[in-house]
Scaffold this active site. Structure first.
Site, PDB file in Angstrom:
ATOM      1  N   GLU A 129       0.881  -1.088  -0.018  1.00 17.54           N
ATOM      2  CA  GLU A 129       0.049   0.069   0.062  1.00 17.54           C
ATOM      3  C   GLU A 129       0.894   1.293  -0.188  1.00 17.54           C
ATOM      4  O   GLU A 129       1.552   1.474   1.218  1.00 17.54           O
ATOM      5  CB  GLU A 129      -1.136  -0.030   1.302  1.00 17.54           C
ATOM      6  N   CYS A 136      -1.936   8.781   2.470  1.00 17.05           N
ATOM      7  CA  CYS A 136      -1.736   8.138   1.469  1.00 17.05           C
ATOM      8  C   CYS A 136      -2.757   8.862   0.644  1.00 17.05           C
ATOM      9  O   CYS A 136      -2.816   8.797  -0.693  1.00 17.05           O
ATOM     10  CB  CYS A 136      -1.671   6.898   1.275  1.00 17.05           C
TER      11      CYS A 136
HETATM   12  C1  UN1 Z   1      -2.920   5.756   4.946  1.00 14.89           C
HETATM   13  O1  UN1 Z   1      -2.539   6.866   4.581  1.00 14.89           O
HETATM   14  O2  UN1 Z   1      -1.776   5.123   4.750  1.00 14.89           O
HETATM   15  O3  UN1 Z   1      -8.437   6.544   4.154  1.00 14.89           O
HETATM   16  C2  UN1 Z   1      -4.004   5.196   5.293  1.00 14.89           C
HETATM   17  C3  UN1 Z   1      -7.954   7.251   5.066  1.00 14.89           C
HETATM   18  C4  UN1 Z   1      -7.548   6.549   6.348  1.00 14.89           C
HETATM   19  C5  UN1 Z   1      -6.506   5.558   6.009  1.00 14.89           C
HETATM   20  C6  UN1 Z   1      -5.062   6.040   5.389  1.00 14.89           C
HETATM   21  N1  UN1 Z   1      -8.659   5.788   6.640  1.00 14.89           N
HETATM   22  O4  UN1 Z   1      -7.610   8.266   4.743  1.00 14.89           O
END
Ligand code: UN1
Length: 510
Positions: free
Chosen positions: A263, A297
């Site tokens: 990821e 992310c």
């Molecule tokens: C991440 O940034 O690695 O959807 C995870 C989201 C959070 C998870 C992010 N529930 O922004």
């Protein structure tokens, strides 16, 4: 912020070992890893990193624990995860605060992160009674064919600083109900929150006779991640972080034909159509771009806006950015805290310089904050630039609150712009026009793992599968059927007849 009290509440005030098999903490000769809070720049922990010897001890213990753990009925393993979820409910305030203080995200988001752990615990408990396979009709008479799922073994988890605890729990809680044991390498930038989680889990494990080794912790830098990626005893390495790191993990794990679950980076866009509810679009864009100081992310990095609404949207956006308060993330009046460290500030500065050099027009000014309250040197201003979609920098993920806006004329063009980046994590369209929404979600729409309508790009619920395509790495974690990555599928065919017919009608008589 009374750190001493907080650490006492979490029972980690005396912690300086970063390597554990569960309840036991190993003396390790690894380098010292210092954790500085980006909130005030203070040194909050100094942890002994894992060395080759202590790594070996953790992996051996995880392997030994697997022998017992895999034979515990899945719903009983789920019961253990249920107890962890309960404990997290009790510790939500403390752990949320520590996440906020060590990582720098707002307290609301720190608490949200712990909630995400509680949610995945609940999900995993239910899942522990649903690890089912299919039954398939055999072509041979008096034969039955079915598939079942077995645990894999030791699962390696590499997590990033930005979600220092939740992403670990997505992996560990699911892996545990699947019957795997875990070895966790948290980000070396956030070792203290990892140690806090390890303590919470260890107490539950101890009370309930869970074998030592089901939850291993190996704090350390890249070398420790490499040990795991190269280790044939670890069939699955789940890694969250930069694309660069993910490529290295994938190469090492792939070279030994292990399984990587990745990821990685995102470069997420919101398409704002002329049929958008602009109030929803503005709120989604601002939270998406500045939440977690642009270090998710799923952060919104690009706005692709229809030319007819471009000017009015821009005006509203500038007005909204004026309301943003930057400062101590533990003060609930502030929306945006610091970046993780001064290296991240350098990356922010570099990208700001790059977009200006390519001809980007500043809409909301960038800058690093200094003076009272900003002594850590990690606070930056969320900024916005007008760009053309082909700019090199726009294809690049900078983990900071930098937002790029661009114009489009037709939806086909907007979707092409949205897809024309190396990453493929999250995306969204703002529209009340069902034709546009459906096109965006169709085979000729968004190429991302997550595609939303009238919701921003970040803040996914745990019930869905989380992850994305292209340089995001292709993995899926947390909800839906992501559990299958943590197990191995076995096809079983049983002959209950009194002859041996062969498949494909083959005749073989001796
Ligand atoms: C991440 O940034 O690695 O959807 C995870 C989201 C959070 C998870 C992010 N529930 O922004």
């Amino acid at each position: 912020m009374n750190l001493k009290k907080l650490l006492k509440n979490l029972e980690i005030e005396k912690t300086n070992e970063g390597c554990s098999t569960g309840t036991k903490w190993l003396k390790s000769g690894g380098e010292k890893i210092d954790s500085f809070s980006p909130v005030d720049g203070k040194l909050i922990a100094s942890v002994n990193a894992t060395d080759a010897k202590s790594y070996e001890a953790v992996v051996l213990q995880a392997q030994a624990a697997f022998e017992t753990w895999r034979m515990v009925p899945a719903p009983k393993r789920g019961e253990i995860v249920r107890l962890i979820g309960n404990e997290l409910r009790k510790e939500k305030d403390h752990l949320g605060k520590l996440v906020s203080y060590e990582m720098g995200k707002s307290l609301q988001e720190g608490l949200g992160e712990v909630q995400e752990m509680i949610d995945i615990a609940d999900f995993a408990v239910g899942l522990s009674r649903q690890l089912y396979g299919l039954t398939i009709h055999s072509e041979r008479p008096m034969h039955r064919m079915y598939e079942q799922w077995h645990p894999l073994g030791v699962v390696g988890i590499i997590s990033a600083f930005n979600f220092p605890v939740a992403v670990w729990s997505w992996n560990a809680f699911i892996a545990w109900v699947c019957g795997d044991t875990c070895v966790w390498k948290p980000s070396e930038k956030t070792p203290l929150t990892a140690i806090a989680c390890q303590k919470i889990v260890a107490a539950i494990f101890k009370e309930n006779g869970v074998p030592e080794g089901v939850s291993g912790l190996i704090v350390g830098g890249r070398e420790v991640g490499e040990m795991m990626s190269n280790d044939v005893r670890i069939p699955l390495v789940s890694a969250t972080g930069s694309t660069r790191m993910g490529k290295a993990v994938a190469a090492a794990v792939g070279a030994r034909l292990g399984r990587p679950l990745l990821e990685l980076g995102g470069n997420n866009a919101i398409i704002v159509t002329k049929d958008a509810d602009l109030n929803i679009a503005i709120r989604a864009a601002v939270f998406g771009a500045v939440g977690t100081a642009g270090q998710r992310c799923t952060t919104t990095r690009r706005l692709i806006i229809h030319e007819e609404v471009y000017d009015v949207f821009k005006k509203k956006l500038v007005a909204a950015y004026k309301q943003i308060k930057i400062g101590d993330p533990l003060d609930e009046n502030n929306h945006v805290g610091p970046l993780i460290d001064t290296l991240a500030v350098d990356a922010y500065n570099k990208s700001v310089a790059a977009v200006k050099k390519e001809g980007g027009k500043q809409v909301v000014a960038a800058g690093v904050l200094s003076g009272e309250g900003f002594e850590s040197g990690c606070y930056v201003k969320p900024c916005v630039f007008e760009v053309a979609p082909h700019f090199e920098i726009v294809k690049h993920e900078t983990f900071a609150p930098i937002l790029y806006m661009m114009k489009y004329k037709t939806l086909d063009e907007a979707i092409a712009i949205q897809n024309n980046v190396p990453q493929g994590l999250s995306s969204s369209i703002m529209t009340l026009n069902m034709r546009e929404a459906e096109q965006f979600l169709s085979h000729k729409g968004s190429d991302c793992g997550i595609a939303n309508v009238n919701i921003g790009t970040s803040g996914a619920e745990i019930g869905g599968a989380f992850g994305g395509e292209k340089e995001t790495g292709g993995g899926r974690e947390s909800g839906s059927d992501s559990w299958k990555a943590y197990m191995r599928r076995q096809t079983n065919t049983i002959n209950w007849g009194n002859s041996l017919p062969l498949a494909q009608g083959i005749k073989f008589e001796v």
